[in-house]
Design a protein around this motif. Structure first.
Motif, PDB file in Angstrom:
ATOM      1  N   MET A  44      -3.396  -1.023  -9.745  1.00 55.87           N
ATOM      2  CA  MET A  44      -4.588  -1.813  -9.448  1.00 55.87           C
ATOM      3  C   MET A  44      -4.543  -2.503  -8.088  1.00 55.87           C
ATOM      4  O   MET A  44      -5.498  -3.164  -7.714  1.00 55.87           O
ATOM      5  N   ARG A  45      -3.469  -2.347  -7.338  1.00 56.59           N
ATOM      6  CA  ARG A  45      -3.318  -3.117  -6.102  1.00 56.59           C
ATOM      7  C   ARG A  45      -4.117  -2.558  -4.930  1.00 56.59           C
ATOM      8  O   ARG A  45      -4.479  -3.307  -4.033  1.00 56.59           O
ATOM      9  N   THR A  46      -4.371  -1.286  -4.916  1.00 50.03           N
ATOM     10  CA  THR A  46      -5.080  -0.672  -3.792  1.00 50.03           C
ATOM     11  C   THR A  46      -6.390  -0.058  -4.283  1.00 50.03           C
ATOM     12  O   THR A  46      -6.478   0.387  -5.437  1.00 50.03           O
ATOM     13  N   PRO A  47      -7.424   0.022  -3.435  1.00 50.51           N
ATOM     14  CA  PRO A  47      -8.767   0.428  -3.900  1.00 50.51           C
ATOM     15  C   PRO A  47      -8.849   1.841  -4.468  1.00 50.51           C
ATOM     16  O   PRO A  47      -9.446   2.044  -5.529  1.00 50.51           O
ATOM     17  N   LYS A  48      -8.300   2.824  -3.780  1.00 56.96           N
ATOM     18  CA  LYS A  48      -8.408   4.202  -4.266  1.00 56.96           C
ATOM     19  C   LYS A  48      -7.555   4.426  -5.507  1.00 56.96           C
ATOM     20  O   LYS A  48      -7.912   5.230  -6.377  1.00 56.96           O
TER      21      LYS A  48
ATOM     22  N   GLU B 290       0.609   5.795  -0.755  1.00 56.41           N
ATOM     23  CA  GLU B 290       0.055   5.961   0.589  1.00 56.41           C
ATOM     24  C   GLU B 290      -0.683   7.287   0.719  1.00 56.41           C
ATOM     25  O   GLU B 290      -1.686   7.396   1.447  1.00 56.41           O
ATOM     26  N   ASP B 291      -0.224   8.321   0.014  1.00 54.65           N
ATOM     27  CA  ASP B 291      -0.922   9.608   0.046  1.00 54.65           C
ATOM     28  C   ASP B 291      -2.297   9.506  -0.608  1.00 54.65           C
ATOM     29  O   ASP B 291      -3.256  10.137  -0.162  1.00 54.65           O
ATOM     30  N   ILE B 292      -2.398   8.717  -1.664  1.00 55.74           N
ATOM     31  CA  ILE B 292      -3.685   8.523  -2.331  1.00 55.74           C
ATOM     32  C   ILE B 292      -4.632   7.729  -1.449  1.00 55.74           C
ATOM     33  O   ILE B 292      -5.818   8.044  -1.323  1.00 55.74           O
ATOM     34  N   GLU B 293      -4.102   6.694  -0.798  1.00 50.45           N
ATOM     35  CA  GLU B 293      -4.933   5.826   0.025  1.00 50.45           C
ATOM     36  C   GLU B 293      -5.255   6.438   1.384  1.00 50.45           C
ATOM     37  O   GLU B 293      -6.099   5.937   2.112  1.00 50.45           O
ATOM     38  N   GLY B 294      -4.547   7.522   1.736  1.00 49.29           N
ATOM     39  CA  GLY B 294      -4.803   8.156   3.024  1.00 49.29           C
ATOM     40  C   GLY B 294      -4.207   7.408   4.190  1.00 49.29           C
ATOM     41  O   GLY B 294      -4.634   7.581   5.338  1.00 49.29           O
ATOM     42  N   SER B 295      -3.198   6.597   3.916  1.00 47.65           N
ATOM     43  CA  SER B 295      -2.575   5.790   4.983  1.00 47.65           C
ATOM     44  C   SER B 295      -1.274   6.399   5.468  1.00 47.65           C
ATOM     45  O   SER B 295      -0.530   5.778   6.215  1.00 47.65           O
ATOM     46  N   ARG B 296      -0.982   7.634   4.984  1.00 51.34           N
ATOM     47  CA  ARG B 296       0.253   8.278   5.456  1.00 51.34           C
ATOM     48  C   ARG B 296      -0.016   9.715   5.834  1.00 51.34           C
ATOM     49  O   ARG B 296      -0.790  10.400   5.177  1.00 51.34           O
TER      50      ARG B 296
END
Length: 269
Positions: free
Chosen positions: A76-80, A263-269
């Motif tokens: 639950m910590r990150t939006p995606k 990070e792969d889910i959030e697109g930040s990596r």
């Protein structure tokens, strides 16, 4: 007795089943992952393919947070990640509720209880085989959404068929049970591929919890037939169709690189 045998099997079989190399890499254990990859290559007679693979290469795959301990709160910590958890959790609830709602309604078709139960069990055999074919043919996404739409359609059709036409109602009910089984079988694989490796176990545990909520509420939905004879079917139909719309928002995983980290889910990596 069953619990004891299960514990016995796990205690001894656990010695022969190694940890997933993908998971070991994700948590920063590159040396151990390298050992199992090389061992797997030898068993598959592909040793030449890994001759140039070194632990240092695997170490570059590990993110900066590779040694972090993840919990259910990370869902639950990150939006995606929150969106993924909501979509898969609702889908698990809806699939489990419709599957068991149909399964528990063995006396709602006017056929012998034991024969109905036999047909409900038998129809799952061809649907399991069909799922095995469809997952690679059309993908997880279309199989899951299509199965849920067919479940809802079967439930809806049975609402408009009079109870004295028990043969037609039974045939449609058995088909609905088969499609519900198809959606459940697909969902287990589909949702495990959607979650990143580092939190996959937590994600599947969360999904299982919501699925069990659906199982617990299914008998109560069946009891609503005392209010109106078709009320449970209408509610289960609505759950199946809404769940299909929710599952439609999930991405396809067939032929894609599975996520390793959040990070792969959030697109930040």
């Amino acid at each position: 007795m069953d619990l004891s045998l299960t514990q016995y099997d796990w205690t001894f079989s656990g010695r022969w089943f190694p940890e997933s190399s993908r998971w070991l890499i994700a948590i920063g254990k590159a040396e151990k992952a390298h050992f199992y990859i090389k061992r797997c290559a030898v068993m598959n007679k592909r040793k030449a393919d890994t001759s140039s693979l070194k632990p240092e290469v695997l170490s570059h795959i590990v993110s900066e947070k590779g040694n972090k301990n993840y919990s259910y709160l990370d869902l639950m910590r990150t939006p995606k990640m929150r969106r993924l958890a909501f979509l898969t959790g609702f889908t698990w609830y809806g699939v489990a509720s419709t599957y068991y709602g149909i399964s528990f309604n063995i006396k709602g078709f006017g056929l012998d209880l034991y024969l109905t139960q036999f047909l409900f069990g038998f129809v799952e055999l061809p649907t399991k085989i069909l799922v095995y074919y469809l997952l690679d043919r059309i993908g997880r996404h279309k199989t899951e959404v299509g199965a849920l739409l067919l479940v809802g359609s079967c439930l809806l059709v049975n609402v408009f068929i009079s109870k004295d036409q028990w043969i037609i109602r039974t045939v449609i009910g058995v088909l609905g049970k088969g499609f519900a089984s198809m959606s459940f079988s697909t969902l287990v694989l589909y949702s495990s591929e959607l979650y990143p490796t580092v939190i996959r176990q937590n994600g599947m545990g969360y999904n299982s919890f919501l699925g069990r909520m659906g199982v617990a509420l299914a008998p109560m939905i069946i009891l609503l037939d005392e209010v109106w004879g078709h009320l449970s079917q209408v509610i289960l139909c609505a759950i199946a169709l809404i769940t299909a719309l929710v599952a439609y928002q999930l991405p396809e995983t067939r032929g894609t690189c599975l996520p390793e980290t959040i990070e792969d889910i959030e697109g930040s990596r």
